[in-house]
Design an enzyme around this catalytic site. Structure first.
Site, PDB file in Angstrom:
ATOM      1  N   GLY A   1       0.879  -1.089  -0.077  1.00 20.64           N
ATOM      2  CA  GLY A   1       0.005  -0.023   0.177  1.00 20.64           C
ATOM      3  C   GLY A   1       0.870   1.269  -0.118  1.00 20.64           C
ATOM      4  N   CYS A   2       0.453   2.333  -0.375  1.00 23.55           N
ATOM      5  CA  CYS A   2       1.169   3.612  -0.655  1.00 23.55           C
ATOM      6  C   CYS A   2       1.530   3.915   0.833  1.00 23.55           C
ATOM      7  CB  CYS A   2       0.418   4.401  -1.219  1.00 23.55           C
ATOM      8  SG  CYS A   2      -1.379   5.339  -0.605  1.00 23.55           S
ATOM      9  N   TYR A   3       0.494   4.050   1.866  1.00 23.44           N
ATOM     10  CA  TYR A   3       0.839   4.606   3.463  1.00 23.44           C
ATOM     11  C   TYR A   3       2.088   3.689   3.808  1.00 23.44           C
ATOM     12  CZ  TYR A   3      -3.227   7.629   2.895  1.00 23.44           C
ATOM     13  OH  TYR A   3      -4.199   8.650   2.681  1.00 23.44           O
TER      14      TYR A   3
ATOM     15  N   GLU B   1       2.025  12.095  -1.441  1.00 23.15           N
ATOM     16  CA  GLU B   1       1.899  11.666  -0.163  1.00 23.15           C
ATOM     17  C   GLU B   1       2.886  12.055   1.064  1.00 23.15           C
ATOM     18  OE1 GLU B   1       0.249   7.579  -0.119  1.00 23.15           O
ATOM     19  OE2 GLU B   1       1.479   7.219   1.557  1.00 23.15           O
TER      20      GLU B   1
END
Lengths: 337, 337, 337, 337
Positions: free
Chosen positions: D150-152, D240
């Site tokens: 996942g990106c986070y 992000e």
């Protein structure tokens, strides 16, 4: 880098938006070597600190003519009037030069001095080629000095060229809108985020310096009347949308115009006629120009979308430099390819 | 609320951008009472949950004609064709109505049906007043049914009225740009933030429904030729900038034009001629229209800036409702006064 | 204006973002009269030219103590250290003063001087009331000098007050994000639109001057440990979102916390507990603070959303001035009511 | 393309943001050949019409397992649960697969099913390598199935890895903010430009599916306690920023931490420790991660900036695919090199 570089290049004025991007494009170019980046401010700063989004790990230095004398080419991104003497010196030392300022764009000295003040080096005007690549390709191949066009003239002429070449223009109004990067660094509170977000406005409504440049290009293609040109700033970073409203010399249809544009630009690597009105995101960070033409009421509307920093400045400079050096025009300008 | 309300008002179609703002403006109006907010979607939701930035603590209900029959007035914010039957029913029950749709804007049935399809209630066309307040004030005082103008015609006509009234227009091209709220709710991926940020583009280049509405207003003031009108979306929320490029019927100067506009709009509470090109932030969240005029090359350029949701829709509806009810035109529309 | 004004007011430092908004709020206030707007820059400019979105038709003048001596109150929006001497002079002439600088926020001189340097007028510290209205209302009624809080302490304390009052905080981390208006005018290229659009970043990560102010307020409510506070800039104009991550002193549930906040803020006109995480648009251009609380993993998360220029600065100043003058706290701060 | 391609690749799910970028990156990759782009919507549309900013001139087709059976590799960008069966089928036909969904990220079936519902193909879980490249490089070389993170979790773990590896974490809170592209296509009015511009808010405050993924990675490096993770949307497209607030297990200094990060990431081509807090523009459209660490009050703050669509999804997929195929990890991911 594959094989020897075709040229060793300095970018002078690399601390500004256009110069920094030119440096990045030379840096990533498979046939060019970026030897130095010079500036009049931020000397001693690495370019990738000043513009982290670019990737040039070189330190900005003061321009030293002795040091650049043995290079092959220069891209100069100075303000007008400051640029000409630097270009003159570089030319005298044998470098090929692409100049991003207005100093060599107008062929007529009187017109230049009316809009920009006294010209420092009028003797170079005659030898400068005008670098709107798609319209002047022959004179750019092997050229030694190229005046890179203004961003608005670039978009406007790519929108208008097929019409003026066919004698279809009786009258033209040009409405342009541009992202904030077009206004350059500096600017103080006028460029403050808070001033510009959720805002849009016209500027230089009565007279803008790109008007005589557009008129010069139209004149060379046979249309010799004054034009009205009004630019606007809109709240985005990079991008320029130019709408040209043309009173036609005869009745035309949208279909006929679409065919004309398709044929005119069939072999152009960077100009793409599109059937839907072009969006600025479609051309962002590219050398592309999307053009759209239609009949709307009693007028022809021709719209061009470019990235003002790319095709409107730095990537067109690379396109021209490629031609000056005998390289393929698209070298270093096509992503993913 | 000071004293008795002048009118009890329902806003029908309050779930959309224009209807919700109309509800907020009625809610905050010192002489109006917001009795109900109705909608065809989001029924059961409180309006201040759907639009927290507004402050209307009423729940959206389905429109019940029996319940609104004893009210004094309605603002209807329905799509065209859906609006007319609702307006007809309300009129038959005695409510004064401001209609934000296109259903009663075009006086010529044939023109309406060419652009919008079959008209559900053509019998009401003749009795509807066209609500571009500054140009039609006399017919709006005490009127029972007002067709609120389109946002583009509002800005375009406020820019052009002084010129057309003086017979100065030989030809006109209108280039408009608008924030995204002008596109309304819904829209799917076309309205996705990622689609629109850092983007700008023209739409409906060949034909837009506001063109006949602009032509109708110009015709009533003496200019009877087709116009070219091209709208654009730009990446901001509220605001609309309309540039009108006019071929003049005689030679004029910027000074002469500025005097003309100053005089024409001297007594208008909401129209302000400005010497610098107007910015959209200057008029955001107001009923104001800033107009700027200048000679640019061979053309006159007249620019108007409005907030498309306010003067372009909901606050002009209040301005009209004030006149219909015999109130001061500015009631509820001036902040900090 | 209904009846006599309760006070004649000068706004000093009205050329900055917070001062200009304070002037607008006084201008629109039903019980206050805006007598003068002064500034250290832009003297001679009308405020509605400098900030067209506001509507104050007064010219900025240099501050002349003789001329303001007979007024009733002042709002001072100067930088720290420059503010205190002006405030001292105004107080000596009998004006009630709301000071937007940091000069009177910290009760402890040593702490002030550690973060801000030498204090010009420490003798006034003791008499200044701290103007986070909801937490200090009693000391603000009738007060003569009020230190308006920093924007971050305002949001952070409204998020944390119910927890610290109940002894629920064992440890707290505060992550804040703010729109660009929070950085004020000026700033050069750091505030350039191109620098900030499509960007976001933390600043003053190791130490920010609002940290001791937050710690002071927490200490007064019984929590006496250092806190970590990290602010960020995000690409929008007005708005501030503050997330407080609290290690609880005992196990709690989201339901229990929601009840606590509902009860704590039941009578507050401007603080609204909300069940969904608050968005900055919900509070833009208002004095409102939306607070949201929940258990998330091992922590309590308390989030406050305010408009940094309004509740974080200028509208809270009006709220405080209302109390100082014996007016209803909400006068001039509720739209459409 | 220089020489034979190392692999013929299909991108499945190329109509979404991550899939479309993955297709573009394969298209521009010097050693990969993009053989097909498939999708469950927009079939028949050329990808460069759907995403003009990319340059992939292939038509989206329906996925046909027979047609892709002889290819070498696939990147699958399907929603969770829809992805696993497609991956299973591709694996059975011998393709190496990078899966961008959550289906193979969590090694523990029970945890997966708690957050995502029933797993369609649990038998593949054991053989999947977790593709946070910098932390799992050895298991990725030559792997057949890689679960792209996942990106986070990507940004959080790159910020935290040096601390957890040194046993420095006693407790951690993670505050994240992301541009709107992270929310994907679709979404209706929640993703409308007008909803999101000039706005920011937290979401999934009480529980987000990336929390167990972060906890799994921390556990493998020796920290086995629950974490608090709260994401936010901010008004920009790509980017992000993840702030990790760590309670340290012993006293540390900023200098010591900077040295630790410099050493840990000295040989990483895409992770760069930076002394100033990183901005999202610095990493936009790159596979880079900028990390910044400092002591702030009683906590360590570790901040990572990535482009959520690149390192947070599609370019990390390419980085992993390079390793799976035995290519240089940076192939196709470095601009201007």
């Amino acid at each position: 880098m594959i094989g020897d570089p075709a040229a060793r290049v300095v970018v002078a004025g690399a601390s500004g938006f256009a110069g920094a991007l030119a440096a990045q494009l030379v840096w990533g170019h498979p046939r060019l070597e970026l030897t130095a980046v010079t500036a009049r401010s931020d000397v001693g700063t690495r370019l990738d600190r000043l513009y982290p989004r670019y990737r040039v790990p070189l330190e900005l230095t003061e321009l030293d003519m002795g040091e650049v004398a043995d290079l092959d080419a220069a891209i100069v991104a100075y303000p007008h009037a400051a640029s000409a003497p630097v270009v003159a010196e570089m030319r005298s030392r044998g470098l090929k030069v692409v100049d991003l300022s207005a100093d060599f764009r107008l062929r007529d000295l009187e017109t230049y001095e009316k809009w920009y003040g006294k010209h420092p080096n009028p003797e170079l005007l005659e030898g400068a080629a005008y670098g709107l690549t798609e319209l002047n390709r022959d004179s750019l191949r092997g050229a030694d000095l190229v005046a890179n066009p203004g961003c608005y003239p670039t978009a406007a002429m790519l929108a208008l060229a097929p019409l003026v070449e066919q004698g279809l223009i009786a009258d033209v109004v040009i409405n342009a809108m541009q992202g904030i990067s077009g206004a350059g660094r500096g600017g103080g509170d006028a460029m403050h985020y808070v001033t510009l977000t959720e805002n849009a406005f016209a500027y230089k409504v009565e007279a803008h310096r790109h008007t005589p440049e557009i008129e010069q290009s139209l004149r060379e293609l046979g249309f010799d009347r004054p034009v009205t040109f009004v630019p606007h700033l809109i709240p985005l970073d990079q991008g320029e949308l130019v709408d040209c409203y043309v009173t036609p010399t005869r009745e035309v249809t949208t279909d006929e115009l679409r065919s004309l544009y398709a044929e005119r630009y069939a072999d152009e690597p960077f100009v793409r006629p599109v059937d839907d009105p072009p969006g600025l995101r479609d051309v962002r960070d590219t050398n592309d120009c999307h053009v759209h033409v239609a009949v709307s009421g009693p007028k022809i509307v021709a719209i061009a979308a470019i990235d003002n920093l790319w095709k409107g400045a730095s990537s067109q400079a690379i396109q021209n430099l490629n031609l000056m050096l005998g390289l393929d025009e698209t070298e270093g300008l096509i992503r993913g390819g």
